[in-house]
Design an enzyme around this catalytic site. Structure first.
Site, PDB file in Angstrom:
ATOM      1  N   SER A   9     -56.825 -11.641  71.827  1.00 27.03           N
ATOM      2  CA  SER A   9     -55.352 -11.664  71.851  1.00 27.03           C
ATOM      3  C   SER A   9     -54.758 -12.118  70.520  1.00 27.03           C
ATOM      4  CB  SER A   9     -54.860 -12.590  72.964  1.00 27.03           C
ATOM      5  OG  SER A   9     -55.244 -13.921  72.685  1.00 27.03           O
ATOM      6  N   SER A 125     -69.265 -20.837  65.713  1.00 24.46           N
ATOM      7  CA  SER A 125     -69.319 -22.285  65.551  1.00 24.46           C
ATOM      8  C   SER A 125     -68.161 -22.625  64.611  1.00 24.46           C
ATOM      9  CB  SER A 125     -70.689 -22.680  64.985  1.00 24.46           C
ATOM     10  OG  SER A 125     -70.739 -24.044  64.706  1.00 24.46           O
ATOM     11  N   TYR A 139     -63.989 -31.372  69.602  1.00 21.95           N
ATOM     12  CA  TYR A 139     -64.112 -30.003  69.082  1.00 21.95           C
ATOM     13  C   TYR A 139     -65.449 -29.876  68.363  1.00 21.95           C
ATOM     14  CZ  TYR A 139     -63.343 -25.773  66.402  1.00 21.95           C
ATOM     15  OH  TYR A 139     -63.490 -24.517  65.862  1.00 21.95           O
ATOM     16  N   ALA A 141     -68.061 -31.732  68.817  1.00 24.47           N
ATOM     17  CA  ALA A 141     -69.143 -31.819  69.808  1.00 24.47           C
ATOM     18  C   ALA A 141     -69.380 -30.462  70.473  1.00 24.47           C
ATOM     19  CB  ALA A 141     -68.806 -32.867  70.864  1.00 24.47           C
ATOM     20  N   LYS A 143     -68.883 -27.541  69.227  1.00 33.69           N
ATOM     21  CA  LYS A 143     -69.519 -26.611  68.289  1.00 33.69           C
ATOM     22  C   LYS A 143     -70.952 -27.046  67.942  1.00 33.69           C
ATOM     23  CE  LYS A 143     -66.035 -23.716  67.914  1.00 33.69           C
ATOM     24  NZ  LYS A 143     -66.112 -22.382  68.539  1.00 33.69           N
TER      25      LYS A 143
HETATM   26  N1  LIG Z   1     -59.000 -20.934  62.835  1.00 34.03           N
HETATM   27  C1  LIG Z   1     -59.898 -21.721  62.298  1.00 34.03           C
HETATM   28  O1  LIG Z   1     -59.641 -22.400  61.284  1.00 34.03           O
HETATM   29  C2  LIG Z   1     -61.292 -21.804  62.902  1.00 34.03           C
HETATM   30  C3  LIG Z   1     -62.272 -22.457  62.166  1.00 34.03           C
HETATM   31  C4  LIG Z   1     -63.557 -22.535  62.673  1.00 34.03           C
HETATM   32  C5  LIG Z   1     -63.868 -21.934  63.882  1.00 34.03           C
HETATM   33  N2  LIG Z   1     -62.889 -21.307  64.602  1.00 34.03           N
HETATM   34  C6  LIG Z   1     -63.280 -20.694  65.886  1.00 34.03           C
HETATM   35  O2  LIG Z   1     -62.922 -19.320  65.881  1.00 34.03           O
HETATM   36  C7  LIG Z   1     -62.768 -18.865  67.224  1.00 34.03           C
HETATM   37  C8  LIG Z   1     -61.480 -18.072  67.361  1.00 34.03           C
HETATM   38  O3  LIG Z   1     -60.379 -18.919  67.124  1.00 34.03           O
HETATM   39  P1  LIG Z   1     -59.085 -18.462  66.307  1.00 34.03           P
HETATM   40  O4  LIG Z   1     -59.019 -19.319  65.096  1.00 34.03           O
HETATM   41  O5  LIG Z   1     -59.035 -16.994  66.153  1.00 34.03           O
HETATM   42  O6  LIG Z   1     -57.947 -19.005  67.299  1.00 34.03           O
HETATM   43  P2  LIG Z   1     -56.823 -18.256  68.164  1.00 34.03           P
HETATM   44  O7  LIG Z   1     -55.985 -17.392  67.285  1.00 34.03           O
HETATM   45  O8  LIG Z   1     -56.158 -19.343  68.948  1.00 34.03           O
HETATM   46  O9  LIG Z   1     -57.659 -17.312  69.147  1.00 34.03           O
HETATM   47  C9  LIG Z   1     -58.448 -17.868  70.177  1.00 34.03           C
HETATM   48  C10 LIG Z   1     -58.760 -16.796  71.195  1.00 34.03           C
HETATM   49  O10 LIG Z   1     -59.562 -17.388  72.232  1.00 34.03           O
HETATM   50  C11 LIG Z   1     -58.960 -17.090  73.480  1.00 34.03           C
HETATM   51  N3  LIG Z   1     -59.239 -18.103  74.498  1.00 34.03           N
HETATM   52  C12 LIG Z   1     -58.990 -19.441  74.463  1.00 34.03           C
HETATM   53  N4  LIG Z   1     -59.372 -20.016  75.624  1.00 34.03           N
HETATM   54  C13 LIG Z   1     -59.866 -19.001  76.403  1.00 34.03           C
HETATM   55  C14 LIG Z   1     -60.396 -18.944  77.717  1.00 34.03           C
HETATM   56  N5  LIG Z   1     -60.516 -20.032  78.492  1.00 34.03           N
HETATM   57  N6  LIG Z   1     -60.804 -17.743  78.189  1.00 34.03           N
HETATM   58  C15 LIG Z   1     -60.675 -16.625  77.438  1.00 34.03           C
HETATM   59  N7  LIG Z   1     -60.175 -16.605  76.205  1.00 34.03           N
HETATM   60  C16 LIG Z   1     -59.775 -17.797  75.697  1.00 34.03           C
HETATM   61  C17 LIG Z   1     -57.464 -17.023  73.178  1.00 34.03           C
HETATM   62  O11 LIG Z   1     -56.798 -16.373  74.237  1.00 34.03           O
HETATM   63  P3  LIG Z   1     -55.283 -16.793  74.665  1.00 34.03           P
HETATM   64  O12 LIG Z   1     -54.379 -16.096  73.686  1.00 34.03           O
HETATM   65  O13 LIG Z   1     -55.169 -16.289  76.058  1.00 34.03           O
HETATM   66  O14 LIG Z   1     -55.203 -18.287  74.565  1.00 34.03           O
HETATM   67  C18 LIG Z   1     -57.505 -16.241  71.882  1.00 34.03           C
HETATM   68  O15 LIG Z   1     -57.691 -14.875  72.126  1.00 34.03           O
HETATM   69  C19 LIG Z   1     -62.812 -20.124  68.103  1.00 34.03           C
HETATM   70  O16 LIG Z   1     -64.108 -20.227  68.682  1.00 34.03           O
HETATM   71  C20 LIG Z   1     -62.590 -21.259  67.117  1.00 34.03           C
HETATM   72  O17 LIG Z   1     -63.172 -22.459  67.533  1.00 34.03           O
HETATM   73  C21 LIG Z   1     -61.604 -21.235  64.138  1.00 34.03           C
END
Ligand SMILES: NC(=O)c1ccc[n+]([C@@H]2O[C@H](COP(=O)([O-])OP(=O)(O)OC[C@H]3O[C@@H](n4cnc5c(N)ncnc54)[C@H](OP(=O)(O)O)[C@@H]3O)[C@@H](O)[C@H]2O)c1
Length: 265
Positions: A9, A125, A139, A141, A143
């Protein structure tokens, strides 16, 4: 290739779905709410916390395509604030989403990948998955847990031709910051005076961070690669540097560096 991505999304999921679809792959992605759909991408409903919905999403791809070549375990969220003040329900939500959510999807695709004798599982991760980040302890923990199960899984599934890859992003500008559940109550700030400053500083780093399309291009290469590495750090040079620094520096010095970087006094 037939690719299933969790959480398309917004953020990385959306950027990867767009990139991999443009590259000519058949892309399925999960969402848990109505969103504007990318043409050519197949949308499935699943909440990673609900095992039945995870199984139904995987079954739908298998029914339509007969196989899944790549699973991208991307969906996730973050909780922020001092460990001391984290409500148990938030900690459980954190682990259930980021860790158990990836476990559920991996377990659901593995039987099909084993039968195929091939497959790739990419698990998100974070740099926070290799070092404990202050005021993001749970968070980190979640990862660290992802890192641990992937280290074991890669050894178990190698003989079945299945590859496991860890993606460790640094700070990126996605929906992640706005979606974070924070505990910055007056009581928490009274006990940890640098809390607000620290949280606003790392949130600013995220919001001014790299763009998710950059990561999506890197992931597209990993998807194409016949022999991918086990770990990919996708981040700025300085953020990448923090990982060898943790190994090289005396532990006490590394803690000082992280405290300075995260404005923790
Ligand atoms: N952004 C960063 O700086 C960063 C850095 C390191 C790692 N990450 C990792 O990258 C991954 C993606 O995050 P992002 O940065 O792209 O964040 P984001 O834009 O908030 O996207 C997160 C996605 O996960 C979905 N989601 C959350 N909880 C869910 C659930 N219970 N069931 C199904 N879908 C769920 C969200 O859906 P909804 O729209 O419905 O909430 C959204 O599609 C995550 O694992 C995050 O930990 C991010």
């Amino acid at each position: 290739m037939i690719i299933l991505i969790t959480g398309i999304s917004s953020g990385f999921g959306l950027a990867m779905a767009r990139q991999l679809n443009a590259d000519g792959h058949t892309v399925y992605g999960t969402v848990r709410r109505d969103v504007e759909q990318l043409p050519g991408v197949h949308y499935l409903r699943a909440d990673v916390r609900d095992t039945a919905s995870v199984q139904a999403a995987v079954d739908a791809v298998l029914a339509a395509e007969g196989r899944i070549d790549v699973l991208i375990n991307n969906a996730g969220m973050g909780i922020g604030g001092p460990v001391e003040f984290a409500p148990e329900a938030d900690v459980q939500l954190q682990m259930d989403t980021n860790f158990m959510g990836q476990v559920r999807f991996a377990q659901a695709v593995l039987p099909a990948m084993r039968k195929q004798g091939s497959g790739k599982i990419l698990c998100f991760s974070s740099i926070g998955g290799v070092m404990g980040l202050p005021f993001q302890g749970f968070y980190s923990a979640s990862k660290f847990a992802v890192e641990g199960f992937c280290e074991a899984l890669q050894i178990e599934v190698r003989r079945h031709g299945i590859q496991v890859v860890l993606i460790e992003p640094g700070d990126f500008s996605t929906g992640f910051t706005a979606a974070r559940i924070k505990q910055v109550s007056d009581a928490a700030v009274a006990a940890y005076p640098s809390l607000r400053q620290s949280v606003s500083s790392f949130e600013k780093d995220e919001q001014t961070g790299l763009k998710p399309e950059y990561l999506a291009r890197k992931v597209a290469k990993i998807v194409r690669s016949r022999h991918p590495k086990f770990r990919y750090v996708i981040a700025t040079f300085i953020q990448k540097l923090s990982i060898p620094l943790k190994r090289i520096l005396p532990a006490r010095t590394f803690v000082r560096v992280l405290s300075l970087f995260y404005d923790v006094k």
